[in-house]
Scaffold this motif. Structure first.
Motif, PDB file in Angstrom:
ATOM      1  N   ALA A  68     -20.404  51.799  39.396  1.00 41.21           N
ATOM      2  CA  ALA A  68     -20.071  53.225  39.387  1.00 41.21           C
ATOM      3  C   ALA A  68     -21.306  54.069  39.722  1.00 41.21           C
ATOM      4  O   ALA A  68     -21.216  55.035  40.496  1.00 41.21           O
ATOM      5  CB  ALA A  68     -19.506  53.628  38.029  1.00 41.21           C
ATOM      6  N   ILE A  69     -22.456  53.716  39.156  1.00 45.55           N
ATOM      7  CA  ILE A  69     -23.678  54.480  39.421  1.00 45.55           C
ATOM      8  C   ILE A  69     -24.065  54.377  40.892  1.00 45.55           C
ATOM      9  O   ILE A  69     -24.438  55.382  41.519  1.00 45.55           O
ATOM     10  CB  ILE A  69     -24.818  53.981  38.507  1.00 45.55           C
ATOM     11  N   GLU A  70     -23.974  53.185  41.457  1.00 43.60           N
ATOM     12  CA  GLU A  70     -24.304  53.014  42.874  1.00 43.60           C
ATOM     13  C   GLU A  70     -23.360  53.815  43.764  1.00 43.60           C
ATOM     14  O   GLU A  70     -23.787  54.432  44.750  1.00 43.60           O
ATOM     15  CB  GLU A  70     -24.263  51.532  43.229  1.00 43.60           C
ATOM     16  N   GLU A  71     -22.075  53.842  43.417  1.00 43.28           N
ATOM     17  CA  GLU A  71     -21.111  54.633  44.186  1.00 43.28           C
ATOM     18  C   GLU A  71     -21.463  56.120  44.125  1.00 43.28           C
ATOM     19  O   GLU A  71     -21.435  56.828  45.141  1.00 43.28           O
ATOM     20  CB  GLU A  71     -19.694  54.400  43.647  1.00 43.28           C
ATOM     21  N   ILE A  72     -21.791  56.583  42.927  1.00 40.31           N
ATOM     22  CA  ILE A  72     -22.117  58.006  42.753  1.00 40.31           C
ATOM     23  C   ILE A  72     -23.407  58.352  43.496  1.00 40.31           C
ATOM     24  O   ILE A  72     -23.495  59.392  44.159  1.00 40.31           O
ATOM     25  CB  ILE A  72     -22.217  58.339  41.247  1.00 40.31           C
TER      26      ILE A  72
END
Length: 422
Positions: A68-72
């Motif tokens: 999720a952090i990488e996507e954001i």
């Protein structure tokens, strides 16, 4: 060093243990000195087990948080700032969790934490979190009852999971129940919830046993179940050793008695790790399983395995980690700041986000989630099907009067605080 600020070099000197020891002297008279790296973006702590007893569940929790952090970050970050990550392995060790929690707060000056699988871990670090009013997401399905102004327990509670599966089992199979559960806080309180829900549906618990963690031999328990001859078993067993119950169930011919559960399959993928038909006619009350056949979930599963091609399963808690990162992002953007008090205020305004399980809504008063619950069934080949989908709110905390929007608390309520548990 009382009264002076310490440099980041003071704190970083040596390893984690020495840094923590040195940190004790880096407290100004007015309180702890912020020791972040000076960047304007948020720093998040991911303290999830990648080794030790809980690695089977913790590894997936860590990975979905990272995903999720990488996507954001690829999409521009939060408020235009990239998210930084502090993510050592706590190794399923609660003393190490306490050290790392202090380190995350003191040294890393983290804006938000994701930490821990077991309730014992949560309770080991919660006093530290409370002392420093640290924003903390706890994502495991758990016994329920935590009413805490900076803690957001986002996993389905025992009342939600058992409230899905116990009434279903009573309707399908009958009103006599035999409970087997892990012999610690979670299992004992879950056993109380089975009795409460059974009484609400005019059913009866005809026997119950609490199994020590680490026990792997279930011969006497299986004999007791056969003697009691219940309509179904409710299992709140946990961990690798307890999973041997299902193989012994098969060997003893106990598969003619169906099993309901709030712990198995969705967390430790027993239906994949154990050969069929050991889990035949096991029914789990779940908010999420990797097999959920929706387009949104299938896209999530594909992204996860594209990122982690050696992964084995996305458990229920891992899904909670994933959507809660987006929940945090939404709250920060509404607040227009990373300030934790302001972010908590926005979280308490009631936020709905898209999750792989379906749209979920954070309940402002309790800091819990109204989950999309369903009953997952394993057939003789361990194929999973889903039935009886419905939204279940965290009603118990409403019943006991938890309202964190009007009064700060740091309490864990138990069923006996509201119900008469025989």
């Amino acid at each position: 060093m009382t009264g002076r600020q310490c440099s980041r070099r003071d704190v970083l000197a040596g390893g984690s243990a020495s840094a923590l020891a040195g940190l004790a002297g880096c407290v100004a008279e007015g309180g702890l000195v912020g020791l972040g790296d000076g960047s304007s973006g948020p720093t998040v702590a991911i303290l999830e087990d990648r080794s030790g007893t809980f690695a089977l569940t913790g590894t997936a929790k860590y990975r979905t948080t990272k995903l999720a952090i990488e996507e954001i970050n690829r999409d521009g970050g939060i408020l235009g700032e990239e998210i930084d990550v502090f993510a050592p392995d706590p190794q399923s060790d609660n003393m190490r969790y306490q050290d790392l929690t202090r380190y995350a707060i003191y040294r890393e000056n983290v804006d938000v934490m994701w930490a821990g699988y077991s309730s014992a871990t949560r309770e080991a670090i919660r006093p530290i979190v409370n002392e420093h009013e640290q924003l903390y997401f706890y994502t495991t399905q758990y016994e329920g009852g935590v009413c805490d102004n900076t803690v957001f327990p986002l996993g389905a509670t025992a009342r939600q999971q058992l409230g899905a599966v116990v009434p279903y089992m009573i309707e399908e199979y009958g009103d006599e129940i035999y409970t087997i559960a892990a012999d610690y806080n979670f299992g004992q309180l879950s056993g109380d919830w089975v009795k409460i829900i059974a009484e609400e549906h005019s059913a009866e618990v005809v026997g119950e046993e609490y199994i020590p963690l680490g026990e792997s031999q279930f011969g006497s328990t299986i004999n007791d179940i056969q003697s009691a001859d219940p309509d179904f078993v409710m299992s709140m067993l946990v961990g690798q050793d307890h999973s041997s119950f299902y193989e012994q169930r098969l060997a003893s011919g106990l598969t003619d008695i169906p099993v309901g559960t709030s712990t198995n399959m969705a967390q430790e993928r027993e239906h994949l790790r154990i050969d069929p038909p050991a889990l035949e006619d096991v029914y789990a009350g779940v908010s999420y399983m990797e097999e959920l056949p929706t387009e949104r979930n299938e896209a999530f599963v594909e992204r996860y395995y594209d990122r982690w091609d050696d992964a084995e399963y996305i458990n229920q808690e891992a899904q909670n980690n994933y959507f809660s990162v987006y929940l945090y992002k939404e709250a920060v953007e509404r607040a227009g700041t990373f300030d934790q008090e302001a972010v908590i205020e926005e979280l308490e305004s009631g936020i709905e986000v898209e999750a792989p399980e379906g749209d979920v809504t954070l309940d402002p008063a309790t800091h819990h989630v109204e989950h999309n619950m369903r009953v997952a069934h394993a057939d003789e080949t361990h194929e999973i099907s889903f039935d009886d989908e419905r939204t279940i709110e965290p009603s118990f905390l409403h019943d006991v009067g938890c309202d964190l929007t009007s009064e700060a608390e740091q309490t864990q309520y138990e069923p006996a605080d509201y119900y008469e548990v025989v």
